[in-house]
Design a protein around this motif. Structure first.
Motif, PDB file in Angstrom:
ATOM      1  N   GLU A   1       4.784   3.262   6.080  1.00 43.77           N
ATOM      2  CA  GLU A   1       6.491   3.036   5.916  1.00 43.77           C
ATOM      3  C   GLU A   1       7.213   1.986   6.340  1.00 43.77           C
ATOM      4  N   GLY A   2       7.792   2.027   5.404  1.00 42.06           N
ATOM      5  CA  GLY A   2       8.630   0.313   6.140  1.00 42.06           C
ATOM      6  C   GLY A   2       8.767  -0.960   6.017  1.00 42.06           C
ATOM      7  N   ASP A   3       7.047  -0.813   5.367  1.00 40.95           N
ATOM      8  CA  ASP A   3       6.672  -2.007   4.713  1.00 40.95           C
ATOM      9  C   ASP A   3       7.059  -3.179   3.640  1.00 40.95           C
ATOM     10  N   LEU A   4       7.327  -4.021   3.873  1.00 39.93           N
ATOM     11  CA  LEU A   4       7.844  -4.742   2.758  1.00 39.93           C
ATOM     12  C   LEU A   4       6.695  -5.443   1.490  1.00 39.93           C
ATOM     13  N   VAL A   5       6.711  -4.955   0.477  1.00 37.44           N
ATOM     14  CA  VAL A   5       5.967  -5.255  -0.761  1.00 37.44           C
ATOM     15  C   VAL A   5       6.071  -5.617  -2.079  1.00 37.44           C
ATOM     16  N   ILE A   6       5.147  -5.730  -2.827  1.00 34.52           N
ATOM     17  CA  ILE A   6       5.230  -6.703  -3.915  1.00 34.52           C
ATOM     18  C   ILE A   6       4.658  -5.616  -5.366  1.00 34.52           C
ATOM     19  N   PRO A   7       4.972  -4.901  -6.030  1.00 34.62           N
ATOM     20  CA  PRO A   7       4.889  -4.098  -6.902  1.00 34.62           C
ATOM     21  C   PRO A   7       3.936  -5.331  -7.864  1.00 34.62           C
ATOM     22  N   THR A   8       3.020  -5.117  -8.569  1.00 33.67           N
ATOM     23  CA  THR A   8       2.068  -6.435  -9.539  1.00 33.67           C
ATOM     24  C   THR A   8       1.338  -5.632 -10.481  1.00 33.67           C
ATOM     25  N   TYR A   9       1.567  -6.752 -11.925  1.00 30.10           N
ATOM     26  CA  TYR A   9       0.916  -5.254 -12.204  1.00 30.10           C
ATOM     27  C   TYR A   9      -0.725  -5.750 -12.942  1.00 30.10           C
ATOM     28  N   VAL A  10      -1.351  -6.615 -11.559  1.00 28.63           N
ATOM     29  CA  VAL A  10      -2.900  -7.083 -12.044  1.00 28.63           C
ATOM     30  C   VAL A  10      -2.956  -6.345 -10.946  1.00 28.63           C
ATOM     31  N   ALA A  11      -3.818  -5.627 -10.349  1.00 33.18           N
ATOM     32  CA  ALA A  11      -4.558  -5.101  -8.881  1.00 33.18           C
ATOM     33  C   ALA A  11      -5.518  -5.838  -8.561  1.00 33.18           C
ATOM     34  N   GLU A  12      -6.199  -6.520  -7.498  1.00 34.29           N
ATOM     35  CA  GLU A  12      -6.839  -6.968  -6.284  1.00 34.29           C
ATOM     36  C   GLU A  12      -7.910  -5.967  -5.846  1.00 34.29           C
TER      37      GLU A  12
ATOM     38  N   LYS B   1     -14.055 -16.160 -12.427  1.00 33.65           N
ATOM     39  CA  LYS B   1     -13.613 -16.392 -13.535  1.00 33.65           C
ATOM     40  C   LYS B   1     -12.442 -15.919 -13.686  1.00 33.65           C
ATOM     41  N   THR B   2     -11.843 -14.935 -13.653  1.00 32.37           N
ATOM     42  CA  THR B   2     -10.694 -14.094 -13.541  1.00 32.37           C
ATOM     43  C   THR B   2     -10.359 -13.510 -12.483  1.00 32.37           C
ATOM     44  N   ASN B   3      -9.516 -13.016 -13.485  1.00 35.29           N
ATOM     45  CA  ASN B   3      -8.176 -12.242 -12.098  1.00 35.29           C
ATOM     46  C   ASN B   3      -8.221 -10.649 -12.657  1.00 35.29           C
ATOM     47  N   LEU B   4      -8.972 -10.113 -13.509  1.00 35.34           N
ATOM     48  CA  LEU B   4      -8.829  -8.625 -13.979  1.00 35.34           C
ATOM     49  C   LEU B   4      -9.398  -7.913 -13.404  1.00 35.34           C
ATOM     50  N   CYS B   5      -9.030  -6.738 -12.922  1.00 38.75           N
ATOM     51  CA  CYS B   5      -9.721  -6.297 -11.925  1.00 38.75           C
ATOM     52  C   CYS B   5     -10.305  -5.098 -13.061  1.00 38.75           C
ATOM     53  N   LEU B   6     -11.930  -4.843 -12.682  1.00 39.24           N
ATOM     54  CA  LEU B   6     -12.451  -4.328 -13.882  1.00 39.24           C
ATOM     55  C   LEU B   6     -12.032  -2.531 -12.591  1.00 39.24           C
ATOM     56  N   LYS B   7     -12.183  -2.718 -11.728  1.00 33.75           N
ATOM     57  CA  LYS B   7     -12.124  -0.992 -11.386  1.00 33.75           C
ATOM     58  C   LYS B   7     -10.861  -0.403 -11.280  1.00 33.75           C
ATOM     59  N   TYR B   8      -9.539  -0.938 -11.448  1.00 35.49           N
ATOM     60  CA  TYR B   8      -8.771  -1.046 -11.382  1.00 35.49           C
ATOM     61  C   TYR B   8      -7.073  -1.516 -13.006  1.00 35.49           C
ATOM     62  N   PRO B   9      -7.640  -1.229 -13.800  1.00 34.60           N
ATOM     63  CA  PRO B   9      -7.207  -2.017 -14.900  1.00 34.60           C
ATOM     64  C   PRO B   9      -6.053  -1.732 -14.954  1.00 34.60           C
ATOM     65  N   THR B  10      -5.025  -2.786 -15.709  1.00 37.41           N
ATOM     66  CA  THR B  10      -4.014  -2.399 -16.001  1.00 37.41           C
ATOM     67  C   THR B  10      -3.044  -1.779 -17.167  1.00 37.41           C
ATOM     68  N   ARG B  11      -2.520  -0.403 -16.476  1.00 37.09           N
ATOM     69  CA  ARG B  11      -2.676   0.299 -18.131  1.00 37.09           C
ATOM     70  C   ARG B  11      -1.081   0.025 -18.978  1.00 37.09           C
ATOM     71  N   TYR B  12      -1.732  -0.097 -20.286  1.00 30.16           N
ATOM     72  CA  TYR B  12      -0.476  -0.009 -21.094  1.00 30.16           C
ATOM     73  C   TYR B  12      -0.014   0.933 -21.829  1.00 30.16           C
ATOM     74  N   ASN B  13      -0.312   2.027 -21.850  1.00 24.09           N
ATOM     75  CA  ASN B  13      -0.168   3.130 -22.409  1.00 24.09           C
ATOM     76  C   ASN B  13       0.863   4.590 -21.492  1.00 24.09           C
ATOM     77  N   GLY B  14       1.323   3.695 -20.726  1.00 24.82           N
ATOM     78  CA  GLY B  14       2.722   4.691 -19.374  1.00 24.82           C
ATOM     79  C   GLY B  14       1.730   5.367 -18.977  1.00 24.82           C
ATOM     80  N   LEU B  15       0.297   5.619 -19.159  1.00 22.66           N
ATOM     81  CA  LEU B  15       0.276   6.686 -17.537  1.00 22.66           C
ATOM     82  C   LEU B  15      -1.469   5.785 -16.671  1.00 22.66           C
ATOM     83  N   MET B  16      -1.724   6.864 -15.657  1.00 26.16           N
ATOM     84  CA  MET B  16      -2.264   6.318 -14.371  1.00 26.16           C
ATOM     85  C   MET B  16      -4.151   6.020 -14.451  1.00 26.16           C
ATOM     86  N   LEU B  17      -4.359   5.910 -14.373  1.00 20.20           N
ATOM     87  CA  LEU B  17      -5.869   5.519 -14.165  1.00 20.20           C
ATOM     88  C   LEU B  17      -6.495   7.376 -14.427  1.00 20.20           C
ATOM     89  N   ASP B  18      -6.054   7.810 -14.374  1.00 20.46           N
ATOM     90  CA  ASP B  18      -6.466   9.554 -14.673  1.00 20.46           C
ATOM     91  C   ASP B  18      -6.224  10.040 -15.303  1.00 20.46           C
TER      92      ASP B  18
END
Length: 334
Positions: A46-57, A68-85
């Motif tokens: 709590e209290g840490d300063l952070v930047i939220p990004t739309y690409v995970a690592e 070769k790429t910056n697109l994470c397979l385990k935590y892909p960016t979602r475009y449908n408005g829902l979380m990974l679950d």
């Protein structure tokens, strides 16, 4: 004090998509403070300063371990408005609330996956932090991370908003000797020059297609690279045609309003390559700290990006400010 920043691109992403979970963060897309931590979260408090990004690592999957790429397979960016679950953890008035991509743009609170957060030095100037969460860094990364962009390259940049200005600076950092900026707004010429642009094309000042104007500046050959930062369908083809026969490379950064656009396939058949780029190929945890250091050392002058600053209560003025010809980035002081 917290900050957020907006440009034309940010507004296109603000209509209500969502994201993954874990720490709850106060702030907008830009920079925020960790308000509380979910079970199993490590490396943040709590209290840490952070930047939220739309690409995970995640730094464990095949893609994150690759250059070769910056697109994470385990935590892909979602475009449908829902979380990974497949769920949303937020509601408003009993109705499901959706988050923009993976970083809850325009929310005062967000629920976000740890892998979509970058912890930053609390001494980092907050305006700089918010400018680098997207926009400028996306354009910068697209040129800076491109392995084939070598010294003495020629580059055309389509659209001189924050993304395009970042692309100019990234190209110059890789040793490009000719960087052509293209924008119909004459006020963008000075901005482009501030970041290293060598030539400027205003398409409205000529009857020639943009590709011909680019070739006029390159001895009729075209450029080695085109970085298309607008997503405007006709400009995508102009970016393709602006590059050299047989070896030209086009990096598509701008997102089109339509999912499908018409591409001149013949121009690609003659040896050109069209490549997409999300977040400029940047890996948030690996690459953003390097860019922050460049800003700290004044290798990158972010002051040129801020054209307006407003308070949160004046947020309704944003749409009108974006229409001003001198607008590049609006800093919102929360």
């Amino acid at each position: 004090m917290l900050y957020a920043s907006v440009c034309h691109t940010d507004l296109l992403l603000a209509n209500g998509f969502p994201i993954p979970v874990f720490p709850r963060v106060i702030g907008h897309e830009g920079v925020g403070v960790v308000e509380s931590i979910g079970e199993g979260v490590t490396g943040l408090r709590e209290g840490d300063l952070v930047i939220p990004t739309y690409v995970a690592e995640c730094r464990t999957c095949e893609n994150c371990m690759s250059e070769k790429t910056n697109l994470c397979l385990k935590y892909p960016t979602r475009y449908n408005g829902l979380m990974l679950d497949g769920s949303s953890r937020m509601t408003i008035g009993g109705q499901t609330a959706y988050h923009a991509l993976s970083c809850s743009t325009w929310c005062q609170y967000m629920v976000i996956n740890l892998n979509f957060l970058l912890k930053i030095d609390p001494k980092t100037p907050l305006p700089n932090a918010t400018f680098l969460s997207c926009g400028f860094s996306t354009g910068y990364g697209a040129a800076w991370k491109e392995p084939m962009l070598q010294n003495a390259s020629s580059v055309a940049v389509f659209g001189l908003g924050p993304v395009g200005l970042g692309a100019i600076k990234g190209a110059k950092s890789r040793g490009a000797i000719k960087v052509i900026g293209i924008d119909k707004n004459p006020m963008k010429e000075a901005k482009g020059q501030a970041f290293g642009m060598t030539d400027f094309i205003n398409p409205e000042q000529s009857d020639k297609p943009i590709a011909e104007l680019v070739k006029d500046l390159t001895g009729g050959m075209g450029v080695d690279y085109s970085l298309e930062c607008t997503g405007v369908p006709p400009l995508i083809n102009q970016a393709i045609q602006s590059t050299k026969l047989g070896t030209g490379k086009i990096i598509q950064i701008g997102a089109a309003e339509e999912a499908n656009v018409n591409i001149n396939i013949l121009e690609l058949l003659f040896g050109r390559t069209l490549k997409g780029s999300i977040f400029g190929g940047l890996k948030p945890k690996t690459d953003l700290p390097i860019i922050f250091e460049k800003c700290k050392n004044r290798e990158i002058q972010l002051d040129e990006l801020k054209s307006h600053e407003i308070k949160l209560e004046d947020g309704n003025k944003v749409s009108e400010l974006l229409k001003q010809p001198d607008c590049v980035k609006i800093l919102i002081n929360i």
